[in-house]
Design a protein around this motif. Structure first.
Motif, short mmCIF file in Angstrom:
data_model
loop_
_atom_site.label_atom_id
_atom_site.label_comp_id
_atom_site.label_asym_id
_atom_site.label_seq_id
_atom_site.Cartn_x
_atom_site.Cartn_y
_atom_site.Cartn_z
N GLN A 133 11.16 10.96 -1.62
CA GLN A 133 11.29 10.60 -0.21
C GLN A 133 9.91 10.45 0.40
OE1 GLN A 133 13.43 13.33 2.38
NE2 GLN A 133 14.01 11.64 3.73
N ILE A 134 9.67 9.31 1.03
CA ILE A 134 8.37 9.03 1.64
C ILE A 134 8.15 9.98 2.82
CG2 ILE A 134 6.88 7.28 2.64
CD1 ILE A 134 7.79 6.71 -0.25
N GLN A 135 7.04 10.71 2.79
CA GLN A 135 6.73 11.71 3.80
C GLN A 135 5.82 11.14 4.90
OE1 GLN A 135 8.14 14.95 3.40
NE2 GLN A 135 9.20 13.80 1.79
N TYR A 136 5.81 11.79 6.04
CA TYR A 136 4.92 11.37 7.13
C TYR A 136 3.47 11.40 6.67
CZ TYR A 136 8.60 11.31 10.69
OH TYR A 136 9.72 10.99 11.41
N ALA A 137 3.10 12.41 5.88
CA ALA A 137 1.71 12.55 5.42
C ALA A 137 1.31 11.43 4.47
CB ALA A 137 1.52 13.90 4.74
N ASP A 138 2.30 10.70 3.92
CA ASP A 138 2.01 9.59 3.01
C ASP A 138 1.63 8.32 3.75
OD1 ASP A 138 2.69 11.01 0.65
OD2 ASP A 138 4.82 10.56 0.95
N CYS A 139 1.93 8.26 5.06
CA CYS A 139 1.96 6.98 5.77
C CYS A 139 0.80 6.79 6.74
CB CYS A 139 3.28 6.85 6.52
SG CYS A 139 4.71 6.85 5.42
N ASP A 140 0.55 5.50 7.04
CA ASP A 140 -0.42 5.15 8.07
C ASP A 140 0.28 5.13 9.44
OD1 ASP A 140 1.02 2.74 8.24
OD2 ASP A 140 -0.41 1.64 6.98
N GLN A 200 -3.26 4.30 -1.23
CA GLN A 200 -3.78 5.43 -1.98
C GLN A 200 -2.66 6.40 -2.35
OE1 GLN A 200 -7.12 7.49 -0.21
NE2 GLN A 200 -6.57 9.43 -1.16
N ASN A 201 -1.77 6.69 -1.41
CA ASN A 201 -0.68 7.63 -1.67
C ASN A 201 0.36 7.05 -2.62
OD1 ASN A 201 -2.04 8.44 0.88
ND2 ASN A 201 -0.55 10.10 0.82
N LEU A 202 0.58 5.74 -2.54
CA LEU A 202 1.49 5.08 -3.47
C LEU A 202 0.98 5.23 -4.90
CD1 LEU A 202 3.95 3.20 -4.00
CD2 LEU A 202 2.34 1.29 -3.78
N ARG A 204 7.53 -5.41 -0.45
CA ARG A 204 7.16 -4.66 0.75
C ARG A 204 6.87 -3.23 0.32
NH1 ARG A 204 10.56 -0.89 2.99
NH2 ARG A 204 12.78 -0.97 2.41
N LEU A 205 6.09 -2.51 1.12
CA LEU A 205 5.84 -1.10 0.87
C LEU A 205 6.86 -0.26 1.63
CD1 LEU A 205 1.93 -0.99 1.04
CD2 LEU A 205 3.38 -0.96 -0.99
N PRO A 206 7.29 0.85 1.05
CA PRO A 206 8.33 1.67 1.70
C PRO A 206 7.83 2.35 2.97
CG PRO A 206 7.48 2.77 -0.25
CD PRO A 206 6.89 1.40 -0.26
N GLN A 207 8.82 2.73 3.80
CA GLN A 207 8.56 3.34 5.10
C GLN A 207 8.88 4.83 5.06
OE1 GLN A 207 7.50 1.30 8.00
NE2 GLN A 207 7.01 0.06 6.21
N VAL A 208 8.36 5.55 6.03
CA VAL A 208 8.59 6.99 6.12
C VAL A 208 10.09 7.29 6.15
CG1 VAL A 208 8.41 7.00 8.66
CG2 VAL A 208 7.97 9.11 7.37
N THR A 216 -11.44 9.81 -8.38
CA THR A 216 -10.11 9.37 -8.78
C THR A 216 -9.85 7.95 -8.30
OG1 THR A 216 -7.77 9.98 -8.75
CG2 THR A 216 -8.98 10.28 -6.70
N ASN A 217 -9.11 7.19 -9.10
CA ASN A 217 -9.00 5.75 -8.85
C ASN A 217 -8.35 5.42 -7.52
OD1 ASN A 217 -5.96 4.80 -9.44
ND2 ASN A 217 -6.46 6.40 -10.91
N SER A 218 -7.45 6.26 -7.04
CA SER A 218 -6.75 5.94 -5.79
C SER A 218 -7.68 5.96 -4.58
CB SER A 218 -5.58 6.89 -5.56
OG SER A 218 -6.03 8.22 -5.38
N HIS A 219 -8.79 6.71 -4.66
CA HIS A 219 -9.70 6.80 -3.52
C HIS A 219 -10.48 5.51 -3.29
CE1 HIS A 219 -9.84 11.44 -2.92
NE2 HIS A 219 -8.66 11.04 -3.34
N TYR A 220 -10.59 4.68 -4.33
CA TYR A 220 -11.24 3.39 -4.13
C TYR A 220 -10.51 2.56 -3.09
CZ TYR A 220 -14.11 4.00 -8.39
OH TYR A 220 -15.01 4.44 -9.32
N PHE A 221 -9.17 2.65 -3.10
CA PHE A 221 -8.38 1.85 -2.16
C PHE A 221 -8.67 2.25 -0.72
CE2 PHE A 221 -5.75 1.85 -6.06
CZ PHE A 221 -5.78 0.50 -6.31
N SER A 222 -8.87 3.54 -0.48
CA SER A 222 -9.17 4.01 0.87
C SER A 222 -10.48 3.41 1.37
CB SER A 222 -9.24 5.54 0.87
OG SER A 222 -9.57 6.03 2.15
N TRP A 223 -11.50 3.41 0.52
CA TRP A 223 -12.80 2.87 0.92
C TRP A 223 -12.75 1.36 1.10
CZ3 TRP A 223 -16.64 5.87 -2.78
CH2 TRP A 223 -16.67 7.21 -2.38
N MET A 224 -11.93 0.69 0.32
CA MET A 224 -11.81 -0.76 0.47
C MET A 224 -11.07 -1.13 1.74
SD MET A 224 -11.03 -1.91 -3.47
CE MET A 224 -12.36 -1.99 -4.69
N LEU A 225 -9.94 -0.49 1.99
CA LEU A 225 -9.16 -0.82 3.18
C LEU A 225 -9.85 -0.42 4.46
CD1 LEU A 225 -5.60 0.12 1.87
CD2 LEU A 225 -6.50 -2.17 2.29
#
Length: 244
Positions: free
Chosen positions: A8-15, A23-25, A65-69, A168-177
Motif C-alpha cells: 500500500q502506497i504510504q504518505y511518506a512515499d509520495c510527493d 526514488q521510493n518506487l 502512470r505512477l500509483p497514488q497514496v 545507493t542507486n535510487s538517490h540519483y533520481f532525487s538529485w536529478m529531479l
C-alpha cells in the motif's frame, strides 16, 4: 521464477501531488528483489558475507502512470537471465490487474574489496533460477549531451550509502529531479525513464548534477571530477488534471 508482494502506497512515499516518488518506487522494487533472493546464495546478506554485492548498471522504465497514496499495488520481479558479464531482471507494478510500470534492468556483481566487477557464477545464478542467455536484451544507448543549462553540486552523505558502501542507486533520481522546477514537477508526470550508471559515487565526494529540459524530455548527468557517474533521459506529459 517470479515473485510478488502487495504494497500500500504510504504518505511518506509520495510527493506533494500524492504520487509515489521515483526514488521510493525504486526502493520498493529493490525490497521485493531482496525478498525473492533472501533464502538463496544471491541474497544481499550472503553476497555481503562473501565480500560481493549486486550493482545495477541500467534501468529502462515504461510508465503508464505512477500509483497514488493509499492505492494497494502488486510489486512483481523475476530474473530474465544472465551472460558472462551481466544479470538481467524485470520488475512490474500492477494495480487492479493493470500493468502501470514495467522496468528492465541490468546488473553486475562487484567485488567490494577490490571494487572490481566479477563474472556471474553459474551455481549462484541457478540458486534463483536465472537462465544463461543465448541473446542479450537490448537496452537503450544513452549519450552525454554536449552541454546542460542547469548545474548544481551535491555532497554524498552517510545516509546516501548502501550495503555496497557507495551511494545507493535510487538517490540519483532525487538529485536529478531536484534540477526541475517545482511548478513543472507538479504539472507533469513521468512516461519513461532511461538511466545508465557508469562509475560509483563514494562517501564524502562532491558531485555535480546537470539538467536540460527540451520539449517533453529532460536530460540529466551526474558527474564527479569530470567523470560521468550516471546519465538519464526522462519522458514527461502534462498531468490530466492540469489539462482540464
Amino acid at each position: 521464477m517470479e515473485y510478488q508482494e502487495k504494497y500500500q502506497i504510504q504518505y511518506a512515499d509520495c510527493d506533494e501531488t500524492g504520487t509515489i516518488k521515483l526514488q521510493n518506487l525504486v526502493d520498493a522494487f529493490m525490497h521485493v528483489s531482496n525478498r525473492q533472493l533472501e533464502h538463496t546464495k544471491a541474497s544481499s546478506k550472503a553476497m555481503n558475507s562473501a565480500n560481493l554485492g549486486w550493482v545495477v548498471t541500467q534501468y529502462q522504465m515504461d510508465i503508464q502512470r505512477l500509483p497514488q497514496v493509499g492505492e494497494v499495488v502488486t510489486l512483481v520481479t523475476k530474473p530474465t537471465g544472465y551472460n558472462r558479464f551481466f544479470e538481467y531482471r524485470d520488475f512490474y507494478l500492477r494495480f487492479n490487474g493493470q500493468e502501470l510500470v514495467k522496468i528492465q534492468s541490468q546488473w553486475v556483481i562487484l567485488d567490494l574489496e577490490k571494487r572490481k566487477i566479477v563474472p556471474p557464477d553459474s551455481e549462484l545464478m541457478a540458486s534463483f533460477e536465472s537462465p544463461l542467455l543465448a541473446h542479450n536484451p537490448r537496452l537503450p544507448r544513452i549519450k552525454v549531451r554536449d552541454s546542460y543549462d542547469k548545474k548544481r553540486s551535491y555532497h554524498v552523505r552517510y545516509d546516501d550509502l548502501d550495503l555496497n558502501h557507495h551511494m545507493t542507486n535510487s538517490h540519483y533520481f532525487s538529485w536529478m529531479l531536484d534540477m526541475l522546477e517545482r511548478e513543472y514537477l507538479n504539472q507533469h508526470e513521468l512516461t519513461k525513464v532511461d538511466i545508465k550508471f557508469s562509475h560509483e559515487v563514494l562517501y564524502g565526494q562532491d558531485v555535480r548534477s546537470e539538467c536540460e529540459l527540451d520539449g517533453d524530455t529532460s536530460y540529466h548527468l551526474i558527474s564527479q571530477n569530470g567523470q560521468s557517474s550516471a546519465i538519464a533521459e526522462f519522458g514527461w506529459r502534462k498531468r490530466q488534471d492540469e489539462e482540464q
